[in-house]
Design an enzyme around this catalytic site. Structure first.
Site, PDB file in Angstrom:
ATOM      1  CE1 TYR A  34      28.660 -40.308  45.955  1.00  0.00           C
ATOM      2  CE2 TYR A  34      27.417 -41.895  47.262  1.00  0.00           C
ATOM      3  CZ  TYR A  34      27.944 -41.493  46.047  1.00  0.00           C
ATOM      4  OH  TYR A  34      27.769 -42.276  44.930  1.00  0.00           O
ATOM      5  CE  LYS A  46      24.077 -46.561  51.117  1.00  0.00           C
ATOM      6  NZ  LYS A  46      24.557 -45.202  51.104  1.00  0.00           N
ATOM      7  CG  ASP A  75      21.149 -38.091  51.222  1.00  0.00           C
ATOM      8  OD1 ASP A  75      20.480 -39.125  51.451  1.00  0.00           O
ATOM      9  OD2 ASP A  75      22.117 -38.058  50.432  1.00  0.00           O
TER      10      ASP A  75
HETATM   11  C1  LIG Z   1      24.632 -44.385  49.701  1.00  0.00           C
HETATM   12  C2  LIG Z   1      24.196 -42.979  49.708  1.00  0.00           C
HETATM   13  C3  LIG Z   1      23.636 -42.366  48.575  1.00  0.00           C
HETATM   14  C4  LIG Z   1      23.577 -43.049  47.234  1.00  0.00           C
HETATM   15  O1  LIG Z   1      22.806 -44.181  47.230  1.00  0.00           O
HETATM   16  P1  LIG Z   1      22.980 -45.273  46.042  1.00  0.00           P
HETATM   17  O2  LIG Z   1      21.887 -46.249  46.299  1.00  0.00           O
HETATM   18  O3  LIG Z   1      24.359 -45.826  46.208  1.00  0.00           O
HETATM   19  O4  LIG Z   1      22.835 -44.542  44.757  1.00  0.00           O
HETATM   20  C5  LIG Z   1      23.128 -41.086  48.699  1.00  0.00           C
HETATM   21  N1  LIG Z   1      23.198 -40.429  49.870  1.00  0.00           N
HETATM   22  C6  LIG Z   1      23.743 -40.978  50.969  1.00  0.00           C
HETATM   23  C7  LIG Z   1      23.760 -40.200  52.243  1.00  0.00           C
HETATM   24  C8  LIG Z   1      24.281 -42.259  50.927  1.00  0.00           C
HETATM   25  O5  LIG Z   1      24.856 -42.778  52.015  1.00  0.00           O
END
Ligand SMILES: *Cc1c(COP(=O)(O)O)cnc(C)c1O
Length: 423
Positions: free
Chosen positions: A141, A262, A234
């Site tokens: 994701y 995060k 990511d």
């Molecule tokens: C949470 C997450 C996202 C998206 O971040 P948001 O702040 O919710 O838009 C993208 N990549 C990874 C790996 C994530 O865990």
């Protein structure tokens, strides 16, 4: 039970009563808790019930709720103004701190969400490689931008869509899917399309916790070097969670662009993408790749992020302690599983821990999907009854926070023992 009434009320005005679908408890068959407040590892719902929190706002709160240092940084900064839409010193300070820990990254741009970070990183990588084709992996994701919402794990898996309505085919036709931990499937994509970018969660956390093997990640590095493609890691989730420097800290494999989110905002909306100088200098105003944000780098978010990261880097034993906490829990799960003859897989990376009700080890999305989601729903229900708050989906990663006490860990282990008996 105020919770039930208030959630009915919320549903009248907010689609599904939630502002992010993963918060709905649909797949575990109940209403989500409406949270009143938090304190260290605890959260309290509006009926006054206490829970030990292993969701932690889906990752950001590595120091738990209401950490005094982060709270003070936010309050003191807020008193000087919330946002100026102009440079502030805290941006440079946070940029310097992050870049000093990742020597292969020269420059960083702050944004307000992980979605924005990955979306912008892809645009930049395409601008650099001058190719439209990207590879993403099934079950990874990267936020909810159009081109990345294909087999996107997490909420998208829980709700049974492999993709989203409203995403034009013309956009996703450039997104090529490969299998996680499978280099052959990557080679296959390169044979079939003009690929300029690979994006991957080096430690996948959005199909449950599924770490990429060193062989896989090194292989991606090598393929990108051979083909002249840009490699994006990511690390929005793993960046300051798997170790003090994420996946990079564990294996030293260097991506061309890394996305953060995060923990980097300490609970405030903040994310970032960082990379090599020659790539990052393509971003506007220096180069032709446009990306902007009204609240990007606002002082309050920067202050929260700085306080959070400064705490991480001033405590040498932090990640040893966090990993011990994670392992304490997965060990309790393993013991309970064995006692009751229940097939279970567990894994830990620093402050991240995960489990699958699955006969076999899980190394990719197809294997994750073979997990017993009915059993998960029962387990989730039993744990919640006992005051343990877990993400309401088999396909999420759990987290521990620094203030999590041994008493809370013992309580969790006891709840695990009893819950497994009821499965
Ligand atoms: C949470 C997450 C996202 C998206 O971040 P948001 O702040 O919710 O838009 C993208 N990549 C990874 C790996 C994530 O865990």
């Amino acid at each position: 039970m105020r919770n039930k009434d208030e959630f009915l009320e919320a549903q009248k005005y907010i689609p599904g009563g939630v502002n992010s679908p993963v918060r709905a408890f649909g797949s575990v068959g109940s209403d989500p808790l409406i949270i009143d407040k938090g304190d260290r590892e605890f959260i309290y719902d509006i009926d006054g019930n206490e829970y030990i929190d292993y969701v932690l706002s889906w990752g950001p709160l590595i120091f738990g709720h209401c950490d005094k240092d982060i709270e003070n940084a936010v309050i003191n900064t807020a008193k000087k103004g919330l946002s100026f839409g102009a440079p502030c010193l805290l941006e440079t300070e946070l940029a310097k701190l992050v870049l000093s820990k990742f020597p292969h990254l020269d420059k960083i741009r702050f944004v307000s969400s992980g979605t924005e970070a990955t979306m912008s990183a892809i645009r930049l990588a395409r601008g650099y490689s001058k190719k439209d084709g990207i590879i993403k992996f099934e079950g990874c994701y990267h936020g909810h931008s159009d081109g990345l919402l294909v087999k996107a794990g997490s909420g998208a898996t829980t709700f049974g869509y492999s993709s989203s309505l409203g995403v034009p085919n013309d956009i996703v036709k450039n997104t090529h899917l490969a299998k996680y931990n499978d280099l052959n499937s990557v080679e296959e994509c390169f044979k079939n399309a003009d690929i300029g970018v690979i994006i991957v969660e080096p430690i996948a956390g959005n199909m449950g916790l599924v770490p990429g093997s060193d062989e896989f990640l090194n292989g991606l590095r090598k393929i990108c070097d051979e083909k002249g493609a840009v490699l994006i890691f990511d690390e929005v989730m793993s960046g300051f969670r798997a170790s003090a420097t994420g996946s990079y800290g564990l294996n030293k494999i260097k991506a061309d662009i890394v996305t953060f989110g995060k923990v980097i905002g300490g609970g405030m909306p903040c994310a970032a993408y960082a990379g090599k100088k020659e790539i990052m200098e393509l971003i506007s105003p220096l180069g032709g790749v446009y990306q902007a944000g009204t609240l990007s780098g606002n002082p309050v978010a920067m202050a929260a992020g700085l306080a959070s990261l400064n705490k991480i880097y001033s405590n040498e034993n932090l990640f040893i302690n966090l990993e011990n906490k994670s392992k304490f829990i997965t060990q309790a799960m393993q013991e309970a599983a064995k006692e009751n003859g229940i097939p279970l897989q567990t894994d830990v990376r620093g402050s991240m821990w995960g489990f699958f009700f699955n006969e076999n080890p899980v190394t990719n999305y197809a294997q994750a999907l073979k997990s017993d989601t009915d059993r998960f729903a029962k387990f989730h229900f039993e744990m919640l009854k006992k005051g343990i708050y877990l993400a309401p989906s088999q396909f999420e990663t759990c987290f521990v926070c620094e203030p999590l006490s041994q008493a809370s860990l013992d309580k969790t282990a006891q709840a695990i023992k009893e819950s497994f008996k009821a499965l």
